[in-house]
Design a protein around this motif. Structure first.
Motif, PDB file in Angstrom:
ATOM      1  N   PHE A  34      13.307  25.630 -53.332  1.00 43.65           N
ATOM      2  CA  PHE A  34      12.617  24.406 -54.126  1.00 43.65           C
ATOM      3  C   PHE A  34      11.331  24.674 -54.648  1.00 43.65           C
ATOM      4  CE2 PHE A  34      15.077  22.229 -50.453  1.00 43.65           C
ATOM      5  CZ  PHE A  34      15.802  21.234 -51.342  1.00 43.65           C
ATOM      6  N   GLN A  35      10.938  25.954 -54.402  1.00 42.94           N
ATOM      7  CA  GLN A  35       9.783  26.288 -55.609  1.00 42.94           C
ATOM      8  C   GLN A  35      10.377  26.548 -56.731  1.00 42.94           C
ATOM      9  OE1 GLN A  35       7.683  29.697 -54.111  1.00 42.94           O
ATOM     10  NE2 GLN A  35       6.371  29.967 -55.970  1.00 42.94           N
ATOM     11  N   ALA A  36      11.420  27.279 -56.765  1.00 42.25           N
ATOM     12  CA  ALA A  36      12.135  27.444 -58.194  1.00 42.25           C
ATOM     13  C   ALA A  36      12.505  26.275 -58.819  1.00 42.25           C
ATOM     14  CB  ALA A  36      13.209  28.287 -57.868  1.00 42.25           C
ATOM     15  N   MET A  37      13.110  25.212 -58.052  1.00 46.33           N
ATOM     16  CA  MET A  37      13.653  24.116 -58.647  1.00 46.33           C
ATOM     17  C   MET A  37      12.297  23.329 -59.240  1.00 46.33           C
ATOM     18  SD  MET A  37      16.389  22.341 -55.995  1.00 46.33           S
ATOM     19  CE  MET A  37      17.077  23.457 -54.743  1.00 46.33           C
ATOM     20  N   ASP A  38      10.925  23.222 -58.319  1.00 47.50           N
ATOM     21  CA  ASP A  38       9.931  22.889 -58.997  1.00 47.50           C
ATOM     22  C   ASP A  38       9.757  23.322 -60.723  1.00 47.50           C
ATOM     23  OD1 ASP A  38       9.742  21.249 -56.899  1.00 47.50           O
ATOM     24  OD2 ASP A  38       7.960  22.267 -55.773  1.00 47.50           O
ATOM     25  N   GLU A  39       9.440  24.446 -60.492  1.00 48.18           N
ATOM     26  CA  GLU A  39       9.486  25.276 -61.773  1.00 48.18           C
ATOM     27  C   GLU A  39      10.325  24.702 -62.890  1.00 48.18           C
ATOM     28  OE1 GLU A  39       8.646  29.482 -61.673  1.00 48.18           O
ATOM     29  OE2 GLU A  39       8.211  29.354 -59.292  1.00 48.18           O
ATOM     30  N   LEU A  40      11.508  24.552 -62.434  1.00 47.72           N
ATOM     31  CA  LEU A  40      12.711  24.370 -63.396  1.00 47.72           C
ATOM     32  C   LEU A  40      12.491  22.669 -63.781  1.00 47.72           C
ATOM     33  CD1 LEU A  40      15.696  26.280 -61.957  1.00 47.72           C
ATOM     34  CD2 LEU A  40      14.371  26.800 -64.120  1.00 47.72           C
ATOM     35  N   GLN A  41      11.739  21.900 -63.010  1.00 47.92           N
ATOM     36  CA  GLN A  41      11.716  20.563 -63.037  1.00 47.92           C
ATOM     37  C   GLN A  41      13.128  20.257 -62.925  1.00 47.92           C
ATOM     38  OE1 GLN A  41       9.474  18.948 -66.437  1.00 47.92           O
ATOM     39  NE2 GLN A  41       8.757  20.822 -66.745  1.00 47.92           N
ATOM     40  N   ALA A  42      13.931  20.626 -61.842  1.00 43.02           N
ATOM     41  CA  ALA A  42      15.363  20.488 -61.675  1.00 43.02           C
ATOM     42  C   ALA A  42      15.859  18.901 -61.589  1.00 43.02           C
ATOM     43  CB  ALA A  42      16.007  21.121 -60.385  1.00 43.02           C
ATOM     44  N   GLY A  43      14.976  18.014 -61.027  1.00 44.91           N
ATOM     45  CA  GLY A  43      15.464  16.497 -60.773  1.00 44.91           C
ATOM     46  C   GLY A  43      16.491  16.237 -59.909  1.00 44.91           C
ATOM     47  N   TRP A  44      17.594  17.026 -60.073  1.00 44.21           N
ATOM     48  CA  TRP A  44      18.816  16.926 -59.023  1.00 44.21           C
ATOM     49  C   TRP A  44      19.242  18.266 -58.477  1.00 44.21           C
ATOM     50  CZ3 TRP A  44      22.024  12.497 -58.183  1.00 44.21           C
ATOM     51  CH2 TRP A  44      21.431  11.495 -58.490  1.00 44.21           C
ATOM     52  N   VAL A  45      19.738  18.172 -57.411  1.00 39.84           N
ATOM     53  CA  VAL A  45      20.242  19.429 -56.853  1.00 39.84           C
ATOM     54  C   VAL A  45      21.692  19.111 -56.228  1.00 39.84           C
ATOM     55  CG1 VAL A  45      19.398  19.206 -54.470  1.00 39.84           C
ATOM     56  CG2 VAL A  45      20.303  21.321 -55.281  1.00 39.84           C
ATOM     57  N   ARG A  46      22.648  19.840 -56.504  1.00 37.25           N
ATOM     58  CA  ARG A  46      24.188  19.804 -56.052  1.00 37.25           C
ATOM     59  C   ARG A  46      24.408  20.551 -55.087  1.00 37.25           C
ATOM     60  NH1 ARG A  46      29.456  21.451 -57.911  1.00 37.25           N
ATOM     61  NH2 ARG A  46      31.202  19.974 -57.595  1.00 37.25           N
ATOM     62  N   SER A  47      24.675  20.209 -53.776  1.00 39.81           N
ATOM     63  CA  SER A  47      24.928  20.971 -52.629  1.00 39.81           C
ATOM     64  C   SER A  47      26.103  20.538 -51.864  1.00 39.81           C
ATOM     65  CB  SER A  47      23.753  21.261 -52.031  1.00 39.81           C
ATOM     66  OG  SER A  47      24.147  22.331 -50.778  1.00 39.81           O
ATOM     67  N   THR A  48      27.050  21.231 -51.422  1.00 37.82           N
ATOM     68  CA  THR A  48      27.988  20.942 -50.475  1.00 37.82           C
ATOM     69  C   THR A  48      27.390  20.561 -48.923  1.00 37.82           C
ATOM     70  OG1 THR A  48      28.598  23.348 -49.605  1.00 37.82           O
ATOM     71  CG2 THR A  48      29.859  22.530 -51.442  1.00 37.82           C
ATOM     72  N   MET A  49      27.859  19.511 -48.560  1.00 36.45           N
ATOM     73  CA  MET A  49      27.548  19.160 -47.141  1.00 36.45           C
ATOM     74  C   MET A  49      29.044  19.021 -46.421  1.00 36.45           C
ATOM     75  SD  MET A  49      24.667  16.387 -48.253  1.00 36.45           S
ATOM     76  CE  MET A  49      23.900  16.191 -46.768  1.00 36.45           C
ATOM     77  N   ALA A  50      29.776  20.181 -46.375  1.00 33.00           N
ATOM     78  CA  ALA A  50      31.145  20.350 -45.995  1.00 33.00           C
ATOM     79  C   ALA A  50      31.485  19.965 -44.523  1.00 33.00           C
ATOM     80  CB  ALA A  50      31.699  21.498 -46.401  1.00 33.00           C
ATOM     81  N   TRP A  51      32.571  19.254 -44.540  1.00 30.96           N
ATOM     82  CA  TRP A  51      32.957  18.878 -43.249  1.00 30.96           C
ATOM     83  C   TRP A  51      32.977  20.066 -42.064  1.00 30.96           C
ATOM     84  CZ3 TRP A  51      38.204  15.959 -42.041  1.00 30.96           C
ATOM     85  CH2 TRP A  51      38.267  15.521 -40.605  1.00 30.96           C
ATOM     86  N   HIS A  52      33.833  21.106 -42.628  1.00 32.75           N
ATOM     87  CA  HIS A  52      33.801  22.344 -42.142  1.00 32.75           C
ATOM     88  C   HIS A  52      32.816  23.181 -41.517  1.00 32.75           C
ATOM     89  CE1 HIS A  52      34.327  23.888 -46.187  1.00 32.75           C
ATOM     90  NE2 HIS A  52      33.786  24.796 -45.720  1.00 32.75           N
ATOM     91  N   ASP A  53      31.274  22.683 -42.250  1.00 32.74           N
ATOM     92  CA  ASP A  53      30.137  23.445 -42.031  1.00 32.74           C
ATOM     93  C   ASP A  53      29.693  22.350 -40.911  1.00 32.74           C
ATOM     94  OD1 ASP A  53      30.484  25.519 -43.583  1.00 32.74           O
ATOM     95  OD2 ASP A  53      29.619  24.500 -45.208  1.00 32.74           O
ATOM     96  N   VAL A  54      29.687  21.158 -40.700  1.00 32.66           N
ATOM     97  CA  VAL A  54      29.028  20.306 -39.814  1.00 32.66           C
ATOM     98  C   VAL A  54      29.780  19.831 -38.676  1.00 32.66           C
ATOM     99  CG1 VAL A  54      27.553  19.456 -41.881  1.00 32.66           C
ATOM    100  CG2 VAL A  54      29.574  18.102 -41.087  1.00 32.66           C
ATOM    101  N   GLU A  55      30.915  20.196 -38.689  1.00 31.74           N
ATOM    102  CA  GLU A  55      31.501  19.684 -37.321  1.00 31.74           C
ATOM    103  C   GLU A  55      32.657  20.704 -36.924  1.00 31.74           C
ATOM    104  OE1 GLU A  55      33.559  15.301 -35.419  1.00 31.74           O
ATOM    105  OE2 GLU A  55      33.739  15.729 -37.559  1.00 31.74           O
ATOM    106  N   TYR A  56      32.394  21.889 -37.304  1.00 33.95           N
ATOM    107  CA  TYR A  56      33.310  22.948 -37.048  1.00 33.95           C
ATOM    108  C   TYR A  56      33.646  23.354 -35.684  1.00 33.95           C
ATOM    109  CZ  TYR A  56      29.352  26.014 -36.347  1.00 33.95           C
ATOM    110  OH  TYR A  56      28.276  26.754 -36.046  1.00 33.95           O
TER     111      TYR A  56
END
Length: 589
Positions: free
Chosen positions: A74-96
């Motif tokens: 997130f420090q790097a995202m601040d430097e980049l002024q990223a604005g958006w982040v895309r990330s998986t919130m995958a079913w097989h990671d949260v209810e495996y």
């Protein structure tokens, strides 16, 4: 970069041409002429989003990292002024672990930190735990008897992160190997509808995005459209990695070129495909594209240059959002080096290019080429862009799509502009552009600016720094020095003053900025070339104002501060005394 099967590289131009040909015939029969380019431009001009808000960054497995690693990301995202982040919130990671056994700590922490840093989240709902798909790997979708469990997963995520996750993308690259055993647009659409219904009920404000296809796959999209997918989403997405959107007959070296014109043409084609099936306003998102430095053809500088070209090119289109892939390389065991940083958080050249793209172009909303014209020796491969900023400046960029070195000529048609700075895409440092002049109408022209593979960026500012007069406006070329008073506007600490006549330059000294409208200084004129001199004021950061022919240096004696006359008098006195002394000695003889 993610591995895509070679079989999906195809000539998208042929497919879209057939679609558009049928559309044109139909519309002409009805007496309706609505070219896709015009419609696309209209969408772009009504889009209030800034470039900064339209562009984001991918951190695909953000939710799986520990807090220290997340903080660094997130420090790097601040430097980049990223604005958006895309990330998986995958079913097989949260209810495996089993049905109803949730492990959401990573998602909780990542979403909370994103909100703290002002970064919007695009969460990917995808994958399937083995207990819900017959014991298979995660890319196999849930079986029929577990569709209620799919709904529960989606409902749980949308409810828990209501107002915290801005958008949900349903699966990822479901048209290729990330949907097993083979892509199935009909069954995918069924899952999409179920997911959309749950999200709408839990968080009506969230944006629903169809899973990004790779690269475009019009056939897959069209099948889902026939199945009603467009009624359940706010946006469709695709992944136009340049090496998999090749054109027939392109040279081998063009594999990784950004293919700017083709990219824009595909975007318009996607919009046309949507318009054939619905009148609903559907956004178009690019949720992945990038360059891996693991490819032999892509070193750090090439990754940065090609990325910047893609970003600027898509900023000039009506694409609603673009997520660059990605923030950081994957671990060494995974052959994915598309990051703007290495796995060890070492910043690549592309990191700085992305940050400066956001800084320089971020406040713009749309492109406007009406105030500038570009030319070079091979215009067919010239890419040129102009973005007006809210403060009145223009951000220009140009390069050659074939990477061939050339010389850029440009004219800024509005005479109100007076400063042109060359901006380093890596550092943001500004230097005055060379080869600048004004024509008889006051328009700025630049000749012979080198361009090629790396985008040239120019910042054009209106004349906020001005010179209105100088006093006195005449001196003699035999004046030792002369105090000058310059009037204008925009003067500030660090300003410098010089006088120019062709190759003759006189640097003023004792420069004192009295106020933002007044400068005093001293110039030396002893034995300089006679004629009219321009007064030039530099604001200390490279912006300059010029008052042509403001001060005339006349031939003959001048007064200056009196030193010229005094010196001349002393010299004549010495000569007179010396002559008198010789005369007296000769008389004595």
């Amino acid at each position: 970069m993610k591995k895509h099967p070679i079989g999906i590289q195809f000539n998208v131009r042929t497919y879209f041409f057939r679609i558009l040909l049928l559309l044109v015939i139909a519309t002409l029969a009805l007496g309706i002429i609505l070219p896709f380019a015009t419609r696309g431009a209209a969408v772009a001009q009504t889009n209030p989003a800034t470039i900064a808000d339209r562009f984001g960054i991918a951190s695909s497995h953000l939710m799986t990292f520990d807090e220290q690693t997340m903080d660094r990301k997130f420090q790097a995202m601040d430097e980049l002024q990223a604005g958006w982040v895309r990330s998986t919130m995958a079913w097989h990671d949260v209810e495996y672990l089993g049905k109803g056994q949730w492990t959401l700590q990573g998602c909780d922490m990542a979403v909370a930190k994103a909100n703290q840093h002002g970064v919007k989240v695009l969460g990917i709902l995808c994958g399937c735990p083995a207990w819900a798909n017959g014991g298979k790997e995660a890319f196999y979708p849930p079986t029929e008897d577990h569709l209620e469990d799919w709904k529960t997963y989606v409902r749980t995520m949308a409810t828990k992160y209501k107002g915290k996750v801005a958008a949900w993308e349903i699966w990822n690259e479901e048209n290729i190997q990330y949907w097993q055993p083979t892509p199935d647009p009909v069954y995918y659409t069924r899952l999409l509808k179920l997911a959309s219904t749950e999200i709408r009920a839990a968080d009506p404000a969230a944006t629903i995005v169809m899973g990004g296809t790779a690269p475009v796959d019009p056939g897959f999209l069209e099948t889902t459209f026939h199945e009603g997918s467009l009624d359940y989403v706010d946006a469709i997405a695709y992944h136009p990695y340049p090496e998999i959107i090749g054109e027939a007959g392109q040279p081998p070296e063009a594999k990784y070129w950004p293919k700017e014109k083709l990219s824009g043409w595909i975007l318009n084609g996607v919009r046309e495909l949507i318009w054939q099936h619905t009148t609903k306003p559907i956004q178009v998102w690019i949720t992945e594209m990038g360059y891996s430095t693991g490819a032999a053809e892509i070193d750090y500088q090439t990754q940065a240059a090609y990325m910047l070209r893609c970003l600027i090119n898509y900023a000039s289109t009506n694409v609603d959002r673009l997520i660059w892939y990605q923030l950081r390389d994957e671990p060494p065991v995974i052959p994915d080096e598309a990051g703007l940083m290495t796995y060890g958080f070492v910043k690549k050249t592309a990191f700085y290019y992305y940050a400066n793209f956001k800084q320089l172009f971020g406040s713009a909303t749309n492109e406007d080429l009406s105030q500038v014209s570009f030319s070079c020796s091979a215009p067919a491969t010239l890419e040129s862009h102009c973005f007006p900023l809210p403060d009145g400046r223009l951000m220009l960029s140009a390069w050659k799509s074939d990477n061939v070195a050339d010389s850029l000529n440009l004219t800024i048609t509005n005479p109100e502009f007076g400063s042109v700075m060359l901006v380093d895409p890596a550092t943001g440092a500004r230097t005055p552009a060379s080869g600048l002049s004004r024509d008889s109408q006051g328009r700025i022209t630049i000749q012979g600016l080198p361009i090629g593979k790396v985008p040239v960026i120019l910042e054009v500012a209106k004349v906020s720094l001005t010179i209105t007069s100088v006093s006195p406006n005449q001196v003699s070329q035999f004046t030792f020095w002369q105090d000058l008073s310059i009037s204008g506007s925009g003067f500030g600490p660090g300003a410098t003053v010089r006088l120019e006549k062709g190759s003759t330059v006189i640097d003023a000294f004792n420069v004192n900025v009295v106020s933002d409208g007044s400068i005093t200084c001293t110039g030396g004129f002893w034995s300089v070339e006679a004629g009219a001199y321009d007064i030039v004021v530099n604001d200390g950061v490279g912006h300059e104002a010029r008052l042509p022919g403001a001060l005339t240096v006349g031939s003959g004696c001048g007064t200056g501060s009196g030193a010229g006359i005094l010196a001349l008098g002393v010299m004549l006195g010495v000569i007179s005394l010396a002559g008198s002394f010789r005369l007296r000695r000769s008389k004595r003889k």
